[in-house]
Design an enzyme around this catalytic site. Structure first.
Site, PDB file in Angstrom:
ATOM      1  CG  LEU A 221      -1.906   1.313   1.247  1.00  0.00           C
ATOM      2  CD1 LEU A 221      -2.724   1.103   0.018  1.00  0.00           C
ATOM      3  CD2 LEU A 221      -2.653   1.292   2.644  1.00  0.00           C
ATOM      4  CE  LYS A 222       7.450   3.397   2.516  1.00  0.00           C
ATOM      5  NZ  LYS A 222       7.077   4.899   3.265  1.00  0.00           N
TER       6      LYS A 222
ATOM      7  CB  ILE B  92      16.262  19.897  18.671  1.00  0.00           C
ATOM      8  CG1 ILE B  92      15.506  21.072  18.993  1.00  0.00           C
ATOM      9  CG2 ILE B  92      15.734  18.672  19.434  1.00  0.00           C
ATOM     10  CD1 ILE B  92      15.676  21.729  20.518  1.00  0.00           C
TER      11      ILE B  92
ATOM     12  CB  SER C 295      18.756  15.266  13.599  1.00  0.00           C
ATOM     13  OG  SER C 295      17.678  15.875  13.819  1.00  0.00           O
TER      14      SER C 295
ATOM     15  CG  ASP D 116      16.213  13.842  22.254  1.00  0.00           C
ATOM     16  OD1 ASP D 116      16.200  15.228  22.675  1.00  0.00           O
ATOM     17  OD2 ASP D 116      16.864  13.689  21.277  1.00  0.00           O
TER      18      ASP D 116
ATOM     19  CD  GLU E 197       5.827  20.925  17.928  1.00  0.00           C
ATOM     20  OE1 GLU E 197       6.059  19.714  17.571  1.00  0.00           O
ATOM     21  OE2 GLU E 197       4.472  21.257  17.558  1.00  0.00           O
TER      22      GLU E 197
ATOM     23  CG  HIS F 283       6.930  19.856  12.332  1.00  0.00           C
ATOM     24  ND1 HIS F 283       7.116  20.892  13.296  1.00  0.00           N
ATOM     25  CD2 HIS F 283       7.407  18.657  12.731  1.00  0.00           C
ATOM     26  CE1 HIS F 283       7.566  19.949  14.586  1.00  0.00           C
ATOM     27  NE2 HIS F 283       7.684  18.859  13.995  1.00  0.00           N
TER      28      HIS F 283
ATOM     29  CB  CYS G 105      11.488  19.137  16.319  1.00  0.00           C
ATOM     30  SG  CYS G 105      11.572  17.423  16.661  1.00  0.00           S
TER      31      CYS G 105
HETATM   32  N1  GLN Z   1      17.590  14.615  19.208  1.00  0.00           N
HETATM   33  C1  GLN Z   1      16.625  14.347  18.266  1.00  0.00           C
HETATM   34  C2  GLN Z   1      16.624  15.166  16.759  1.00  0.00           C
HETATM   35  O1  GLN Z   1      17.044  16.105  16.851  1.00  0.00           O
HETATM   36  C3  GLN Z   1      15.115  14.463  18.573  1.00  0.00           C
HETATM   37  C4  GLN Z   1      14.088  14.274  17.744  1.00  0.00           C
HETATM   38  C5  GLN Z   1      12.779  14.173  18.312  1.00  0.00           C
HETATM   39  O2  GLN Z   1      12.584  14.795  19.453  1.00  0.00           O
HETATM   40  N2  GLN Z   1      11.811  13.633  17.784  1.00  0.00           N
HETATM   41  O3  GLN Z   1      16.547  14.703  15.875  1.00  0.00           O
HETATM   42 ZN    ZN Z   2      11.386  17.050  18.881  1.00  0.00          ZN
END
Ligand code: GLN
Ligand code: ZN
Length: 768
Positions: free
Chosen positions: A33-34, A442, A444, A610, A676, A705, A737
């Site tokens: 399906l994906k 945060i 990454s 986290d 967030e 996002h 994030c």
């Molecule tokens: N340290 C993670 C990142 O920055 C935190 C990701 C998350 O909170 N979903 O990707």
């Molecule tokens: Zn996050």
């Protein structure tokens, strides 16, 4: 010695015990399906081709359930994206920013509109997405307003019923119940204050009545209405509405039998009594998630003539059922209902499809697991045992047995030896920073396609370890240099070595296994493969130190180490059920504590743990929340309290609805909390920033996002508002994030704007 009484089969007196499941995975054995939907979205295939794949998948499900021995097969459990969205579209509960329903027969337009609701369209942002109860499945939140006119405009449940019937499968169509639908919907922005979706209930019931009539006319003898909202406090408080709904639907003359299904926990005696006294024919109860379902049944003196659909096989975890125990439990239930159907505790949507697709799990672990297909077989076996008394078939199926491979005496001894001091940091710890408005990220940085390709090749054995690690070091060099050049204060290494924040650690911890094919739908076409936490957890060696220390060796600025916290490690995994979750969380906390100590020893002065899922795992019922927060907080503190007072502990959370857990967040005792905060930023700043000097708060100053780059002035404006409310020394400046899903072009510019905004606001602080 007494003579054993002859084994009477518990079901000897009864031939009517049937079997069913509430729902089944939709994505297909190979995530068909994906692939099919993504290719349709790209324009590479047609609506007709997508529909053909979907029809095959549905047929495959019916055939698999019949083969497993299931008597009553559900239909309309398939969805192209989400069943809440399907319901909204079916009843025309679609905001006006989207096109009106397509003309009959225009399948292309129909699908285009459907996916626009889920994924957005030029100009029209999609419906909001949020977690389905306390699972990791996401549904789309319908937006309703006083001008919304519920009416039946689609025929998906009828069409899928007919399609199945034509293929030789009489089925029970599954619908989302009206009460749950309305309580999960939100008032659209334009709705007047105080208006709530429940005000549409009567009109919506008319539309449901019409649909039930259509299903009856198509030949359906039974329909399932899902009301999981009854497992929450909000749903339990709505018994008056519940009564209205099922008195009304039950009193229709031309209708199929009605099964009202509940799941994700017990519903309480009040709701159960309403259902028992209503004209519905059957009630489904979750008898796995907590122990209260049976108590409720006793309180209402059994269901009498209403059929009990007993959810005794866990629909959302992967352990084999303990068949002898389940048989004993079902024996009790036979006294509480005249008619009994054995079922799963909820839809099997939340577990992978087929254990047979796993070839490399250790035999002992493999032998204690059941995925959807195996669970359907368990349900069928239980029904057969009750009806026919075939003890021989199940005597050895004791899913609860756990061999020595699952326990580790050293872990247990270490945990037992810890005193209360292991959970406490000294209160006197100095300030986490001497700069007001310290800038950081945060964790990454963008995961480039080059990185993903290299990791895949490395995993397949096509790229040598040296070469792969060389690439990671180069990536870290670039990310560190970029952060210095942009002028960030506390740097990160960028997490290039991680595919996923839970799986990465699961692969490096004892007690955890990962699957090859254990895909579960998270939202739309996105699937995840949750690791399985099966035994005592320990850390054979450092997991992240090499990369973090390498990054630190490339700069004079502090580099922040990055770990995933105990609650999140549990929330996004399948977790053992033979001990309390809190005990398992503590084991994870202890393993992380060792990692934190190693990071500190390697010269790392900031460590972030986290807890993206702290809110998600919060129990649906308030009375259970205190206990949850207690263990969640202890596990976090165990992980983070071993460090010197000068090491700065950070935590990060991916949401801003803190109302219910503010106390818990405070109790984590982290020096800096980043969250967030796209929406309720000011409330947050006040709640979390006013906790005294030295308690840092990093409300995300821009939304990662979206690809949009926030202008300097916008971030600056937000920061000026914040410094008016809290001590600038407590304020940290960061995105909301991690940046892994973004591209470098936008990330670079957004971070430059963020640093510039912080510089401008700092310059105007008193004493600057
Ligand atoms: N340290 C993670 C990142 O920055 C935190 C990701 C998350 O909170 N979903 O990707
Ligand atoms: Zn996050």
């Amino acid at each position: 010695m007494s003579t054993p009484t002859p084994a009477t089969s518990p079901g000897a007196s009864r031939s009517s015990v049937r079997s069913t499941v509430h729902g089944y995975p939709r994505i297909g054995p190979d995530r068909e399906l994906k692939r099919a939907s993504e290719s349709y979205w790209r324009g590479a295939t047609t609506a007709r081709e997508l529909d053909a794949v979907a029809a095959d998948l549905r047929r495959g499900v019916y055939a698999q359930l019949r083969e497993a021995g299931i008597d009553d097969i559900p239909s309309n459990t398939f969805s192209y994206y989400d069943h809440v969205l399907d319901t909204a579209v079916l009843f025309d509960l679609v905001p006006s920013r989207f096109a009106p329903p397509a003309a009959a027969g225009d399948r292309d337009e129909e699908l285009r509109r459907y996916f626009a609701l889920a994924r957005g369209d030029q100009g029209a942002p999609p419906l909001e997405m949020t977690k389905w109860f306390d699972t990791n499945y996401h549904y789309l939140v319908p937006e309703l307003s006083p001008s919304t006119r519920p009416r039946l405009v689609g025929d998906k449940p009828v069409a899928e019923f007919r399609e199945a019937a034509a293929a030789g499968f009489p089925t029970r169509p599954v619908l989302l119940g009206p009460l749950t639908f309305l309580l999960l919907s939100k008032a659209a922005d334009e709705a007047p204050g105080g208006w709530e979706p429940l005000q549409l209930l009567d009109q919506l019931l008319d539309a449901y009545a019409q649909l039930l009539g259509d299903l009856r006319a198509a030949g359906a003898t039974e329909v399932q209405l899902d009301e999981p909202i009854l497992a929450t406090d909000e749903g339990r408080a709505a018994v008056g509405h519940l009564e209205r709904v099922y008195q009304r639907l039950g009193s229709l003359t031309e209708r199929p039998s009605l099964l009202v299904s509940t799941y994700f926990g017990s519903v309480g005696a009040a709701a159960l009594r309403v259902l028992k006294d209503s004209p519905v024919e059957a009630v489904g109860l979750d008898l796995v998630t907590d122990d209260e379902g049976v108590d409720d049944l006793v309180k209402v003196s059994g269901l009498g003539g209403t059929r009990l659909v007993a959810g005794v096989v866990d629909g959302r975890n992967v352990w084999r059922a303990d068949v002898p125990a389940a048989v004993a439990g079902l024996g009790t239930l036979l006294a509480l209902a005249d008619e009994l159907t054995v079922s799963t505790s909820c839809s099997l949507l939340h577990v992978p499809l087929d254990l047979d697709a796993e070839t490399s799990l250790a035999p002992e672990l493999h032998g204690s697991l059941a995925f959807a297909r195996q669970k359907a077989e368990e349900v069928a076996l239980l029904a057969r045992v009750l009806s026919e008394g075939v003890e021989a078939e199940y005597a050895d199926r004791n899913g609860g047995a756990r061999g020595p491979a699952f326990t580790d005496a050293r872990v247990r001894a270490r945990l037992d030896a810890l005193g209360p001091g292991a959970y406490e940091r000294p209160q006197e710890r100095g300030l986490p920073t001497d700069t007001p408005l310290t800038t950081t990220t945060i964790g990454s940085f963008p995961q480039t396609s080059e990185l993903r390709r290299a990791r895949a090749a490395y995993r397949r054995g096509e790229l040598a370890e040296d070469a792969y690690e060389g690439m990671l070091r180069e990536e870290i060099d670039r990310v560190v240099a970029l952060q210095e050049e942009i002028g960030l204060d506390v740097l990160v290494h960028g997490e290039p070595e991680r595919n996923d924040m839970v799986q990465y650690f699961a692969e490096r911890l004892e007690g955890y296994a990962t699957t090859e094919n254990g895909w579960v739908q998270s939202y739309g076409s996105r699937c995840v493969r949750p690791p399985i936490l099966f035994g005592d957890v320990s850390r054979p060696g450092p997991m992240t130190v090499e990369w973090t220390a390498y990054a630190q060796s490339r700069t004079d600025r502090p580099v922040k180490g990055m770990l995933t916290g105990p609650v999140t490690m549990l929330a996004w995994s399948f977790v053992r059920t033979d001990q309390p979750l809190g005990e398992t969380a503590r084991q994870v906390g202890l393993a992380l504590r060792d990692e934190v100590a190693d990071l500190e020893r390697a010269g790392i002065r900031h460590v972030q743990v986290d807890e993206a899922a702290l809110r998600e795992l919060l129990p649906l019922r308030e009375e259970r929340r205190g206990e949850y927060l207690d263990w969640a907080v202890s596990a976090f503190r165990l992980a983070t309290s071993g460090v010197s007072p000068s090491t700065v502990i950070h935590t990060h959370m991916c949401y801003s609805e803190f109302g219910l857990i503010v106390g818990g967040i405070d109790a984590l005792d982290a020096d800096v909390t980043s969250v967030e905060a796209a929406r309720s930023r000011m409330e947050l700043v006040r709640d979390l920033g006013g906790r005294g000097r030295g308690r840092g708060i990093g409300p995300g100053v821009y939304d990662i996002h979206s690809p949009r780059v926030p202008p300097v002035e916008e971030i600056e404006g937000a920061l000026r508002l914040m410094v008016a409310h809290v001590d600038a020394g407590n304020l940290w400046v960061n995105p909301d994030c991690g940046l892994k899903t973004r591209g470098y072009a936008e990330v670079e510019q957004a971070l430059r704007n963020m640093v510039e905004a912080a510089r401008r606001v700092r310059a105007d602080l008193p004493g600057a």
